[in-house]
Write a protein that holds these residues in place. Structure first.
Motif, mmCIF file in Angstrom:
data_model
loop_
_atom_site.group_PDB
_atom_site.id
_atom_site.type_symbol
_atom_site.label_atom_id
_atom_site.label_comp_id
_atom_site.label_asym_id
_atom_site.label_seq_id
_atom_site.Cartn_x
_atom_site.Cartn_y
_atom_site.Cartn_z
ATOM 1 N N CYS A 29 0.828 -1.218 0.000
ATOM 2 C CA CYS A 29 0.000 0.000 0.000
ATOM 3 C C CYS A 29 0.855 1.258 0.000
ATOM 4 N N VAL A 30 1.868 1.285 -0.856
ATOM 5 C CA VAL A 30 2.749 2.449 -0.956
ATOM 6 C C VAL A 30 1.991 3.554 -1.696
ATOM 7 N N ARG A 31 1.984 4.771 -1.112
ATOM 8 C CA ARG A 31 1.229 5.885 -1.676
ATOM 9 C C ARG A 31 2.048 7.169 -1.598
ATOM 10 N N ALA A 32 1.726 8.102 -2.467
ATOM 11 C CA ALA A 32 2.352 9.424 -2.445
ATOM 12 C C ALA A 32 1.246 10.471 -2.448
ATOM 13 N N THR A 33 1.309 11.389 -1.499
ATOM 14 C CA THR A 33 0.299 12.431 -1.364
ATOM 15 C C THR A 33 0.982 13.791 -1.353
ATOM 16 N N ILE A 42 5.291 10.238 1.354
ATOM 17 C CA ILE A 42 5.235 8.852 0.895
ATOM 18 C C ILE A 42 4.963 7.985 2.121
ATOM 19 N N THR A 43 3.928 7.158 2.034
ATOM 20 C CA THR A 43 3.552 6.302 3.158
ATOM 21 C C THR A 43 3.423 4.858 2.679
ATOM 22 N N SER A 84 17.368 7.413 1.624
ATOM 23 C CA SER A 84 17.148 7.881 2.985
ATOM 24 C C SER A 84 16.672 6.708 3.829
ATOM 25 N N VAL A 85 16.725 6.879 5.131
ATOM 26 C CA VAL A 85 16.178 5.891 6.059
ATOM 27 C C VAL A 85 15.173 6.574 6.958
ATOM 28 N N SER A 86 14.233 5.785 7.446
ATOM 29 C CA SER A 86 13.188 6.303 8.325
ATOM 30 C C SER A 86 12.868 5.241 9.366
ATOM 31 N N ASN A 87 12.590 5.671 10.586
ATOM 32 C CA ASN A 87 12.165 4.714 11.613
ATOM 33 C C ASN A 87 10.652 4.753 11.816
ATOM 34 N N VAL A 88 9.960 5.418 10.900
ATOM 35 C CA VAL A 88 8.501 5.421 10.872
ATOM 36 C C VAL A 88 8.059 5.051 9.457
ATOM 37 N N LYS A 89 6.783 4.800 9.259
ATOM 38 C CA LYS A 89 6.282 4.315 7.977
ATOM 39 C C LYS A 89 5.896 5.451 7.033
ATOM 40 N N ASP A 90 6.741 6.472 6.976
ATOM 41 C CA ASP A 90 6.529 7.525 5.988
ATOM 42 C C ASP A 90 7.827 8.282 5.762
ATOM 43 N N LEU A 123 13.080 -7.487 1.331
ATOM 44 C CA LEU A 123 12.588 -7.412 -0.036
ATOM 45 C C LEU A 123 11.962 -6.032 -0.261
ATOM 46 N N ALA A 124 12.178 -5.467 -1.425
ATOM 47 C CA ALA A 124 11.748 -4.091 -1.686
ATOM 48 C C ALA A 124 10.426 -4.048 -2.439
ATOM 49 N N ALA A 125 9.593 -3.080 -2.066
ATOM 50 C CA ALA A 125 8.425 -2.716 -2.871
ATOM 51 C C ALA A 125 8.938 -1.723 -3.910
ATOM 52 N N LYS A 126 8.712 -2.011 -5.175
ATOM 53 C CA LYS A 126 9.160 -1.134 -6.264
ATOM 54 C C LYS A 126 7.926 -0.578 -6.940
ATOM 55 N N GLU A 127 7.790 0.733 -6.905
ATOM 56 C CA GLU A 127 6.561 1.378 -7.391
ATOM 57 C C GLU A 127 6.891 2.620 -8.212
#
Length: 132
Positions: A29-33, A42-43, A84-90, A123-127
């Motif tokens: 459910c990768v999205r861009a708003t 990006i979430t 980049s890296v993130s410790n949250v889902k966005d 494994l990567a989500a590629k979108e």
């Protein structure tokens, strides 16, 4: 090719093999708003390898010690523009960063998102996302 099985002269080497089943599953459910003129948010949602119960109707239980995600943004030719890296889902991709990376604010983004766990990069989500 190598040493015969009965040859005692060969060096003993130990290798650890990490199967795909031990790696983190790709986010879904990768999205861009678009957030006004400020940039793009990006979430995504994570998946679980081991404990996928959805008890709180918000997110699955954590099966890694820490939540850490790697985000990679590419141009249309597949050239990496930002990591980049993130410790949250966005991840917030500001308009200033987009202009620095591409020369303009983007209407679509080619991205990869993966969770990094104790067994390395998952494994990567590629979108290719249209920014809405």
């Amino acid at each position: 090719f190598g040493f015969p099985l009965d040859d005692q002269e060969g060096d003993e080497t130990t290798h650890e093999i990490i199967s795909a089943a031990a790696r983190c599953m790709p986010p879904i459910c990768v999205r861009a708003t678009k957030i006004g003129d400020e940039g793009t948010k990006i979430t995504w949602n994570k998946q679980s390898r081991t404990r996928a119960e959805w008890n709180d109707f918000n997110d699955i239980q954590r099966d890694e010690e820490n939540d850490l995600f790697e985000i990679r943004i590419y141009d249309d030719s597949g050239i990496l523009k930002r990591a980049s890296v993130s410790n949250v889902k966005d991840f917030f991709y500001s308009s200033a960063l987009q202009i620095s990376d591409f020369g303009s604010v983007q209407n679509s983004l080619r991205i990869e998102v993966c969770q990094v766990g104790v067994n390395g990069r998952g494994l990567a989500a590629k979108e290719v996302l249209n920014v809405l």
